[in-house]
Design a protein around this motif. Sequence first.
Motif, PDB file in Angstrom:
ATOM      1  N   ILE A  65      18.339 -63.688 -52.369  1.00 54.70           N
ATOM      2  CA  ILE A  65      18.105 -64.251 -53.698  1.00 54.70           C
ATOM      3  C   ILE A  65      19.450 -64.632 -54.324  1.00 54.70           C
ATOM      4  O   ILE A  65      20.362 -63.810 -54.376  1.00 54.70           O
ATOM      5  N   ILE A  66      19.560 -65.854 -54.772  1.00 57.33           N
ATOM      6  CA  ILE A  66      20.736 -66.298 -55.512  1.00 57.33           C
ATOM      7  C   ILE A  66      20.312 -66.434 -56.970  1.00 57.33           C
ATOM      8  O   ILE A  66      19.391 -67.188 -57.294  1.00 57.33           O
ATOM      9  N   LYS A  67      20.986 -65.693 -57.844  1.00 54.10           N
ATOM     10  CA  LYS A  67      20.658 -65.718 -59.271  1.00 54.10           C
ATOM     11  C   LYS A  67      21.268 -66.961 -59.915  1.00 54.10           C
ATOM     12  O   LYS A  67      22.319 -67.434 -59.490  1.00 54.10           O
ATOM     13  N   PRO A  68      20.638 -67.479 -60.965  1.00 47.01           N
ATOM     14  CA  PRO A  68      21.198 -68.640 -61.671  1.00 47.01           C
ATOM     15  C   PRO A  68      22.586 -68.333 -62.233  1.00 47.01           C
ATOM     16  O   PRO A  68      22.917 -67.185 -62.521  1.00 47.01           O
ATOM     17  N   PHE A  69      23.365 -69.380 -62.401  1.00 48.50           N
ATOM     18  CA  PHE A  69      24.721 -69.231 -62.928  1.00 48.50           C
ATOM     19  C   PHE A  69      24.694 -68.869 -64.404  1.00 48.50           C
ATOM     20  O   PHE A  69      23.892 -69.415 -65.164  1.00 48.50           O
ATOM     21  N   GLU A  70      25.580 -67.965 -64.800  1.00 44.10           N
ATOM     22  CA  GLU A  70      25.843 -67.675 -66.205  1.00 44.10           C
ATOM     23  C   GLU A  70      27.203 -68.272 -66.533  1.00 44.10           C
ATOM     24  O   GLU A  70      28.104 -68.250 -65.700  1.00 44.10           O
ATOM     25  N   GLN A  71      27.352 -68.794 -67.749  1.00 42.13           N
ATOM     26  CA  GLN A  71      28.581 -69.483 -68.129  1.00 42.13           C
ATOM     27  C   GLN A  71      29.315 -68.751 -69.237  1.00 42.13           C
ATOM     28  O   GLN A  71      28.697 -68.124 -70.085  1.00 42.13           O
ATOM     29  N   SER A  72      30.623 -68.886 -69.211  1.00 36.94           N
ATOM     30  CA  SER A  72      31.454 -68.430 -70.318  1.00 36.94           C
ATOM     31  C   SER A  72      32.657 -69.363 -70.405  1.00 36.94           C
ATOM     32  O   SER A  72      33.009 -70.030 -69.437  1.00 36.94           O
ATOM     33  N   LEU A  73      33.263 -69.406 -71.578  1.00 37.38           N
ATOM     34  CA  LEU A  73      34.444 -70.221 -71.792  1.00 37.38           C
ATOM     35  C   LEU A  73      35.624 -69.279 -71.934  1.00 37.38           C
ATOM     36  O   LEU A  73      35.598 -68.365 -72.755  1.00 37.38           O
ATOM     37  N   GLU A  74      36.659 -69.480 -71.095  1.00 41.39           N
ATOM     38  CA  GLU A  74      37.788 -68.554 -71.071  1.00 41.39           C
ATOM     39  C   GLU A  74      39.103 -69.324 -71.026  1.00 41.39           C
ATOM     40  O   GLU A  74      39.175 -70.403 -70.453  1.00 41.39           O
ATOM     41  N   ARG A  86      35.737 -73.415 -68.056  1.00 40.84           N
ATOM     42  CA  ARG A  86      34.392 -72.872 -68.002  1.00 40.84           C
ATOM     43  C   ARG A  86      34.280 -72.019 -66.749  1.00 40.84           C
ATOM     44  O   ARG A  86      34.653 -72.443 -65.661  1.00 40.84           O
ATOM     45  N   ARG A  87      33.800 -70.799 -66.917  1.00 41.98           N
ATOM     46  CA  ARG A  87      33.627 -69.858 -65.802  1.00 41.98           C
ATOM     47  C   ARG A  87      32.132 -69.745 -65.515  1.00 41.98           C
ATOM     48  O   ARG A  87      31.326 -69.537 -66.417  1.00 41.98           O
ATOM     49  N   TYR A  88      31.774 -69.890 -64.237  1.00 42.54           N
ATOM     50  CA  TYR A  88      30.385 -69.769 -63.790  1.00 42.54           C
ATOM     51  C   TYR A  88      30.294 -68.552 -62.868  1.00 42.54           C
ATOM     52  O   TYR A  88      31.066 -68.442 -61.921  1.00 42.54           O
ATOM     53  N   VAL A  89      29.332 -67.682 -63.134  1.00 42.90           N
ATOM     54  CA  VAL A  89      29.162 -66.479 -62.333  1.00 42.90           C
ATOM     55  C   VAL A  89      27.712 -66.421 -61.856  1.00 42.90           C
ATOM     56  O   VAL A  89      26.785 -66.630 -62.637  1.00 42.90           O
ATOM     57  N   SER A  90      27.543 -66.145 -60.577  1.00 47.37           N
ATOM     58  CA  SER A  90      26.216 -65.981 -60.000  1.00 47.37           C
ATOM     59  C   SER A  90      26.224 -64.724 -59.135  1.00 47.37           C
ATOM     60  O   SER A  90      27.284 -64.241 -58.741  1.00 47.37           O
ATOM     61  N   GLU A  91      25.067 -64.242 -58.844  1.00 46.14           N
ATOM     62  CA  GLU A  91      24.927 -63.043 -58.022  1.00 46.14           C
ATOM     63  C   GLU A  91      24.056 -63.373 -56.816  1.00 46.14           C
ATOM     64  O   GLU A  91      23.118 -64.151 -56.932  1.00 46.14           O
ATOM     65  N   ILE A  92      24.369 -62.783 -55.688  1.00 45.82           N
ATOM     66  CA  ILE A  92      23.527 -62.917 -54.502  1.00 45.82           C
ATOM     67  C   ILE A  92      22.959 -61.542 -54.205  1.00 45.82           C
ATOM     68  O   ILE A  92      23.698 -60.561 -54.105  1.00 45.82           O
ATOM     69  N   GLU A  93      21.647 -61.462 -54.088  1.00 47.70           N
ATOM     70  CA  GLU A  93      20.988 -60.208 -53.718  1.00 47.70           C
ATOM     71  C   GLU A  93      20.486 -60.335 -52.285  1.00 47.70           C
ATOM     72  O   GLU A  93      19.871 -61.335 -51.923  1.00 47.70           O
ATOM     73  N   ILE A  94      20.762 -59.308 -51.495  1.00 50.51           N
ATOM     74  CA  ILE A  94      20.247 -59.238 -50.129  1.00 50.51           C
ATOM     75  C   ILE A  94      19.522 -57.908 -49.996  1.00 50.51           C
ATOM     76  O   ILE A  94      20.102 -56.851 -50.275  1.00 50.51           O
ATOM     77  N   TRP A  95      18.288 -57.967 -49.584  1.00 53.76           N
ATOM     78  CA  TRP A  95      17.458 -56.774 -49.452  1.00 53.76           C
ATOM     79  C   TRP A  95      17.220 -56.476 -47.976  1.00 53.76           C
ATOM     80  O   TRP A  95      16.777 -57.343 -47.228  1.00 53.76           O
ATOM     81  N   GLN A  96      17.540 -55.232 -47.568  1.00 55.90           N
ATOM     82  CA  GLN A  96      17.320 -54.804 -46.184  1.00 55.90           C
ATOM     83  C   GLN A  96      16.812 -53.369 -46.178  1.00 55.90           C
ATOM     84  O   GLN A  96      17.038 -52.620 -47.133  1.00 55.90           O
ATOM     85  N   ASP A  97      16.187 -52.996 -45.064  1.00 55.17           N
ATOM     86  CA  ASP A  97      15.788 -51.600 -44.906  1.00 55.17           C
ATOM     87  C   ASP A  97      17.025 -50.719 -44.965  1.00 55.17           C
ATOM     88  O   ASP A  97      18.118 -51.125 -44.558  1.00 55.17           O
TER      89      ASP A  97
END
Length: 113
Positions: free
Chosen positions: A73-82, A90-101
Amino acid sequence: MPSEPLFTNFFGSSATQNETQIIILKSDLVAPSGLTPTYDFTPAPINRTEQTALALILRWLRNQDVSTNSQFIIKPFEQSLEFRFNKWQRRYVSEIEIWQDDQISTLPNPNLI
């Protein structure tokens, strides 16, 4: 049972693979017309590495499996101005979730997804 999205969903309708190669056409990384929000990626004889990697991640984000049993799962980007390097960026941050046993490991195992 985990979902199994099509190879071409992630890599493009022209993508192919065999035992030693994955072939991805740059044209498959271009945002389709009418996509909202959209992004620009222009295939060139030599694209920058990070430019191509981002185009691939954006393709995965828009074509990922959103079912409840997806393991990737790739989460949508969140933005901030820095303020960085003496200018506003502009900073873009996303998260990748990987699910395994459950297994003791410091990295996810591609063979188990």
